[in-house]
Design an enzyme around this catalytic site. Structure first.
Site, PDB file in Angstrom:
ATOM      1  N   HIS A  73      -1.173  -9.563  -0.857  1.00  0.00           N
ATOM      2  CA  HIS A  73      -1.741  -8.840  -2.004  1.00  0.00           C
ATOM      3  C   HIS A  73      -1.547  -9.629  -3.285  1.00  0.00           C
ATOM      4  O   HIS A  73      -0.749 -10.565  -3.322  1.00  0.00           O
ATOM      5  CB  HIS A  73      -1.023  -7.489  -2.175  1.00  0.00           C
ATOM      6  CG  HIS A  73      -1.174  -6.578  -0.997  1.00  0.00           C
ATOM      7  ND1 HIS A  73      -0.481  -5.400  -0.873  1.00  0.00           N
ATOM      8  CD2 HIS A  73      -1.948  -6.674   0.116  1.00  0.00           C
ATOM      9  CE1 HIS A  73      -0.824  -4.800   0.254  1.00  0.00           C
ATOM     10  NE2 HIS A  73      -1.699  -5.567   0.887  1.00  0.00           N
ATOM     11  N   SER A  93       0.818  -1.217   0.000  1.00  0.00           N
ATOM     12  CA  SER A  93       0.000   0.000   0.000  1.00  0.00           C
ATOM     13  C   SER A  93       0.848   1.263   0.000  1.00  0.00           C
ATOM     14  O   SER A  93       0.384   2.310  -0.440  1.00  0.00           O
ATOM     15  CB  SER A  93      -0.931   0.009   1.213  1.00  0.00           C
ATOM     16  OG  SER A  93      -1.871  -1.026   1.077  1.00  0.00           O
ATOM     17  N   ASP A 122      -8.816  -3.769   2.753  1.00  0.00           N
ATOM     18  CA  ASP A 122      -7.547  -4.498   2.716  1.00  0.00           C
ATOM     19  C   ASP A 122      -7.337  -5.365   3.955  1.00  0.00           C
ATOM     20  O   ASP A 122      -6.874  -6.498   3.857  1.00  0.00           O
ATOM     21  CB  ASP A 122      -6.421  -3.466   2.605  1.00  0.00           C
ATOM     22  CG  ASP A 122      -5.045  -4.081   2.684  1.00  0.00           C
ATOM     23  OD1 ASP A 122      -4.678  -4.815   1.758  1.00  0.00           O
ATOM     24  OD2 ASP A 122      -4.325  -3.821   3.681  1.00  0.00           O
TER      25      ASP A 122
HETATM   26 MG    MG Z   1      -4.239   1.935   3.142  1.00  0.00          MG
HETATM   27 ZN    ZN Z   2      -2.575  -4.778   2.549  1.00  0.00          ZN
END
Ligand code: MG
Ligand code: ZN
Length: 430
Positions: free
Chosen positions: A393, A81, A258
């Site tokens: 991810h 991120s 996330d």
């Molecule tokens: Mg973030």
């Molecule tokens: Zn993440």
């Protein structure tokens, strides 16, 4: 795999188009952290009205314009991120972990900083701590995303023309702002900011500049707390910016899509998607009143390898997901504390307490709470036919959504840095 990004990497056509496009006065940039395409598809089925024959479309469907590649500037292909937000905030790709610095750890100017230089009002809203990687990459510079105290310090110390970089901040992170070595909240107050420490009293913020910190770190999950906490902060932020009347730049992050993805917790993820979708609706409503505003929504990457359909079966049970009342972590906590497993399981998961489930849950409970969390998730994923490939991810392209003045600049297949280049060109024309 070092890549250099200059204007030359933009096609002639898109450069020309952006040179002639009308310039939006205000920019609302919304990032769904981890929100790959599977999340918006799953959300469509999750929010579908089962009493109608059609599957109702979502706010995402109403403004889809293109796709973006997310790879960072290192050899990993899969971004984190920090690198993702650095690309989306500065138009430069960097390494995983970078907060608005390049591969040589040199500061990269962010679009929020440029907006501040141009006299625009600047704002950050997030459901994570406000100094977490995504918002941080807009207003701070650090070689490592984990340096939370240093990043929080930047929100005071990173002066733009002698002024603090961000006029309005709403999110979590009190523990990084009120510390033994430094009390940043007092410094904000001394600089003329209004401070708010209770989401229930959000409405008491009267004007910018202001800072609202509503949790020690990130806010609690939407599924375990206020299901529309990001929506409320978004509504408040836009109303303060509207009242302020100056051109503004705001970045609003659905931070915890996330986190639910990392946890492979589908009910958690859908609750975060709902909060983010409702926040986007607020932004669309703002544009209906102020057509000189541009709204761009995208993601930094996808998380968890979410798959709608699993176990070789041709189905996905949105009703199962809708029936889950808490995150797997909280369900496990409640199962641990209770001597009536059946009642706790049924009321929290919405699923029957079959013999098979009883055996799995009871055995896991005997191991420890962590094992119980895994068992809860396994049963909910199996019952809903939800698949996951990783706790991290993935590198698939993410969607780009745009609405309002200049939205046509975001059509087609693009690189994440192209989104930033176009937004920066709008900001530079202020
Ligand atoms: Mg973030
Ligand atoms: Zn993440």
């Amino acid at each position: 795999m070092k890549r250099t990004f200059t204007l030359a990497t933009l096609s002639f056509a898109s450069f020309f188009a952006s040179a002639n496009a009308p310039t939006p006065k205000n920019i609302i940039y919304m990032i769904g952290d981890g929100m790959g395409p599977a999340y918006t598809s799953a959300y469509r089925y999750y929010q579908d009205d089962p009493n109608t024959a059609v599957v109702e479309s979502t706010v995402f469907d109403s403004m889809l314009t293109g796709m973006a590649h997310t790879y960072p500037d290192d050899d990993t292909i899969v971004t984190d991120s920090a690198a993702g937000a650095t690309a989306l905030a500065t138009a430069t790709k960097s390494y995983n972990g970078a907060i608005a610095v390049d591969g040589e750890k040199q500061k990269l100017k962010t679009m929020l900083e440029i907006a501040k230089e141009k006299g625009m009002t600047t704002a950050l809203v997030a459901s994570s701590q406000i100094n977490h990687a995504t918002p941080a990459s807009f207003a701070a510079h650090n070689e490592a995303r984990g340096n939370y105290d240093d990043i929080a310090n930047d929100y005071i110390d990173n002066k733009i023309n002698g002024k603090l970089p961000v006029d309005l901040m709403l999110g979590g992170g009190t523990q990084y702002f009120i510390r033994e070595d430094r009390n940043l909240v007092n410094e904000f107050i001394a600089a003329g900011y209004q401070y708010s420490d209770s989401l229930a009293q959000l409405e008491q913020i009267e004007q910018v500049p202001a800072i609202g910190l509503y949790a020690a770190k990130g806010l609690p999950f939407a599924l375990d707390s206020d299901p529309e906490r990001l929506t409320k902060m978004t509504r408040k932020a836009l109303s303060l910016l509207e009242q302020n009347e100056k051109p503004f730049f705001v970045m609003i992050e659905g931070s915890q899509i996330d986190w639910c993805g990392h946890a492979n917790d589908i009910a958690c993820a859908m609750a975060e998607m709902h909060d983010f979708a409702e926040a986007i609706k607020i932004a669309k409503d703002f544009i209906a009143k102020h057509p000189d505003t541009l709204l761009v929504v995208t993601a930094d990457h996808s998380t968890g390898g979410l798959t709608i359909g699993a176990q070789g079966q041709y189905k996905w049970q949105a009703d199962v997901v809708k029936g889950v009342q808490a995150t797997a972590e909280v369900i496990a906590e409640r199962l641990m504390a209770s001597d009536n497993m059946q009642e706790q399981w049924q009321s929290n998961s919405g699923l029957a307490y079959t013999k098979e489930r009883e055996v799995l849950l009871t055995q896991a409970k005997q191991v420890d709470e962590e094992a119980l969390v895994l068992a809860v998730k396994k049963l909910i994923n199996e019952a809903s036919f939800t698949g996951w490939t990783t706790s991290g991810h993935t590198a698939i392209d993410v969607q780009v959504f745009a609405h309002g003045m200049g939205h046509e600049q975001f059509i087609g297949s693009q690189n994440n840095v192209d989104i930033a280049t176009k937004l920066i060109s709008f900001i530079n024309k202020q």
